[in-house]
Design an enzyme around this catalytic site. Structure first.
Site, PDB file in Angstrom:
ATOM      1  N   ASP A  79       0.851  -1.200   0.000  1.00  0.00           N
ATOM      2  CA  ASP A  79       0.000   0.000   0.000  1.00  0.00           C
ATOM      3  C   ASP A  79       0.887   1.251   0.000  1.00  0.00           C
ATOM      4  O   ASP A  79       0.824   2.050   0.932  1.00  0.00           O
ATOM      5  CB  ASP A  79      -0.930  -0.013   1.230  1.00  0.00           C
ATOM      6  N   ASP A  87       6.921   1.131   2.060  1.00  0.00           N
ATOM      7  CA  ASP A  87       6.673   0.126   1.008  1.00  0.00           C
ATOM      8  C   ASP A  87       7.557   0.456  -0.196  1.00  0.00           C
ATOM      9  O   ASP A  87       8.182  -0.434  -0.788  1.00  0.00           O
ATOM     10  CB  ASP A  87       5.220   0.174   0.515  1.00  0.00           C
ATOM     11  N   ASN A 129      -2.443   2.522   3.628  1.00  0.00           N
ATOM     12  CA  ASN A 129      -1.911   3.849   3.946  1.00  0.00           C
ATOM     13  C   ASN A 129      -2.761   4.954   3.334  1.00  0.00           C
ATOM     14  O   ASN A 129      -2.878   6.047   3.866  1.00  0.00           O
ATOM     15  CB  ASN A 129      -0.468   3.980   3.443  1.00  0.00           C
ATOM     16  N   THR A 165       3.344  -6.039   2.404  1.00  0.00           N
ATOM     17  CA  THR A 165       3.745  -4.930   3.286  1.00  0.00           C
ATOM     18  C   THR A 165       2.601  -3.958   3.582  1.00  0.00           C
ATOM     19  O   THR A 165       2.850  -2.842   4.031  1.00  0.00           O
ATOM     20  CB  THR A 165       4.942  -4.171   2.663  1.00  0.00           C
ATOM     21  N   PHE A 172      -0.623  -1.224  12.692  1.00  0.00           N
ATOM     22  CA  PHE A 172      -1.520  -0.702  11.648  1.00  0.00           C
ATOM     23  C   PHE A 172      -1.966  -1.760  10.629  1.00  0.00           C
ATOM     24  O   PHE A 172      -3.163  -1.937  10.395  1.00  0.00           O
ATOM     25  CB  PHE A 172      -0.834   0.475  10.933  1.00  0.00           C
ATOM     26  N   ASN A 173      -1.028  -2.448   9.985  1.00  0.00           N
ATOM     27  CA  ASN A 173      -1.406  -3.361   8.889  1.00  0.00           C
ATOM     28  C   ASN A 173      -2.375  -4.444   9.364  1.00  0.00           C
ATOM     29  O   ASN A 173      -3.293  -4.831   8.631  1.00  0.00           O
ATOM     30  CB  ASN A 173      -0.166  -4.050   8.290  1.00  0.00           C
ATOM     31  N   HIS A 186       9.986  -0.008   8.452  1.00  0.00           N
ATOM     32  CA  HIS A 186       9.208  -1.238   8.684  1.00  0.00           C
ATOM     33  C   HIS A 186       9.260  -2.179   7.476  1.00  0.00           C
ATOM     34  O   HIS A 186       9.756  -3.306   7.564  1.00  0.00           O
ATOM     35  CB  HIS A 186       7.742  -0.884   8.959  1.00  0.00           C
ATOM     36  N   ASP A 187       8.696  -1.724   6.362  1.00  0.00           N
ATOM     37  CA  ASP A 187       8.506  -2.633   5.221  1.00  0.00           C
ATOM     38  C   ASP A 187       9.812  -3.149   4.612  1.00  0.00           C
ATOM     39  O   ASP A 187       9.859  -4.312   4.168  1.00  0.00           O
ATOM     40  CB  ASP A 187       7.639  -1.957   4.150  1.00  0.00           C
TER      41      ASP A 187
HETATM   42  C1  BDR Z   1       3.138  -0.265   8.605  1.00  0.00           C
HETATM   43  O1  BDR Z   1       2.087   0.692   8.484  1.00  0.00           O
HETATM   44  C2  BDR Z   1       2.259   1.465   7.334  1.00  0.00           C
HETATM   45  O2  BDR Z   1       1.990   2.813   7.584  1.00  0.00           O
HETATM   46  C3  BDR Z   1       3.664   1.229   6.859  1.00  0.00           C
HETATM   47  O3  BDR Z   1       3.733   1.318   5.439  1.00  0.00           O
HETATM   48  C4  BDR Z   1       3.996  -0.145   7.359  1.00  0.00           C
HETATM   49  O4  BDR Z   1       3.615  -1.134   6.426  1.00  0.00           O
HETATM   50  C5  BDR Z   1       3.880  -0.027   9.909  1.00  0.00           C
HETATM   51  O5  BDR Z   1       3.007  -0.183  10.994  1.00  0.00           O
HETATM   52 CA    CA Z   2       3.046  -0.593   4.153  1.00  0.00          CA
END
Ligand code: BDR
Ligand code: CA
Length: 313
Positions: free
Chosen positions: A11, A16, A40, A124, A165-166, A238-239
């Site tokens: 996303d 990402d 996102n 991701t 979040f994801n 993160h990703d």
């Molecule tokens: C995840 O949330 C998104 O905002 C980032 O792209 C990442 O995949 C981190 O919590």
């Molecule tokens: Ca992401």
């Protein structure tokens, strides 16, 4: 060299996008498709971003859009981190090719069916496309070598106290994934909040004489604005962990756990919970990535940016 077939599902989103830079820079990966998922930002926006990232990287692969909403419940978006476009900051080239007429799930299924070797799915964003694929095509499960995912956190969340979040956006899809029996590598916040790059470190990326590197530095500038407000000293990548834990496992620490996804909790919906004490007596269903050598991680990102040389200027 036997290259590893990859599907990039995400996303984009700044991190990402940087994950996809790392994938494109590594010749051992053979990117077969890009699929997008609402997260996102809205599906329209992240799909447009994915097509512009592909143009920047010179990636000529099919790009297909996934579901506009999670399997259950309303979409949550993250403009605070990624801006109104979902990828605010530097200007990007316009998309080079047409979008695929297939849905994300159909394109994923096609890649899995047609590939001689098993395929790695790098997910991701919210796990909506992956969950939908596993429900729609259970017969293709054994064509998946591994799902390398960024999502969750065994010790903490980032959107609510327990949920990342994801996973929070679409816990039901993540639940399907964790119960699928498909090999799963989980880059949760346990590792991704340690995979940090500091502002002074990304100056060397900005100084490189190629468009990809300069764009990565500008993405980091934007991504860091909100993170700094939250008290972080650098940008948490993160990703990118979901790519580098595949290509450079030697710089990461892994633990096998049985992990489940909370889909009911009043306060804990979307939490990923490891059975540390093996109370449930179940076999591990996931390899959790727990730690990283941060400096080597940054070196690998710097090298990847350098690999785009002057060709893309
Ligand atoms: C995840 O949330 C998104 O905002 C980032 O792209 C990442 O995949 C981190 O919590
Ligand atoms: Ca992401």
């Amino acid at each position: 060299m036997n290259r590893i077939p990859l599907i990039l599902d995400g996303d984009p989103g700044h991190d990402d996008a940087i994950a996809w830079v790392l994938a494109a820079a590594d010749e051992r990966f053979d990117i077969r498709a890009i699929t997008t998922v609402a997260g996102n930002q809205t599906l329209d926006k992240v799909t447009y971003n994915a097509r512009r990232i592909a143009a920047l990287l010179g990636l000529d692969v099919p790009i297909a859009r996934g579901r506009e909403i999670p399997m259950v419940g309303d979409l949550i978006i993250a403009p605070g981190y990624h801006g109104v476009s979902g990828l605010d900051g530097p200007s990007l080239p316009e998309p080079a090719g047409e979008e695929s007429e297939l849905s994300a799930v159909s394109l994923m299924a096609k890649v899995l069916e047609e590939s001689e070797d098993k395929v790695v799915i790098v997910a991701t964003g919210p796990q909506t496309n992956v969950g939908s694929l596993l429900v729609a095509h259970p017969e293709l499960k054994d064509r998946i070598e591994l799902i390398s995912t960024m999502g969750g956190g065994l010790r903490n969340g980032n959107w609510t106290s327990p949920a990342e979040f994801n996973i929070l956006v679409d816990p039901e899809s993540a639940y399907i994934e964790y119960h699928s029996g498909v090999p799963l590598q989980m880059c949760g916040l346990d590792v991704t909040e340690k995979a940090m790059i500091y502002p002074e470190e990304w100056e060397q990326i900005r100084d490189m004489d190629n468009k990809v590197a300069k764009t990565v530095a500008a993405w980091l500038d934007f991504f860091f604005i909100h993170l700094k407000e939250l008290g972080w000293d650098g940008a948490t990548l993160h990703d990118p962990c979901s790519i580098l834990s595949l290509s450079h496992p030697e710089i990461f620490t892994f633990r096998d756990y049985y992990v489940d996804v909370e889909i009911k909790g009043e306060y804990s919906r979307g939490a990923t919970i490891a059975d540390y004490r093996n109370v449930l007596g179940r076999e591990p269903n996931c390899r959790a990535v727990m730690d990283v050598d941060r400096e080597k991680f940054v070196e690998l990102l710097v090298e990847a940016c350098r690999s785009f040389g002057g060709n893309h200027e």
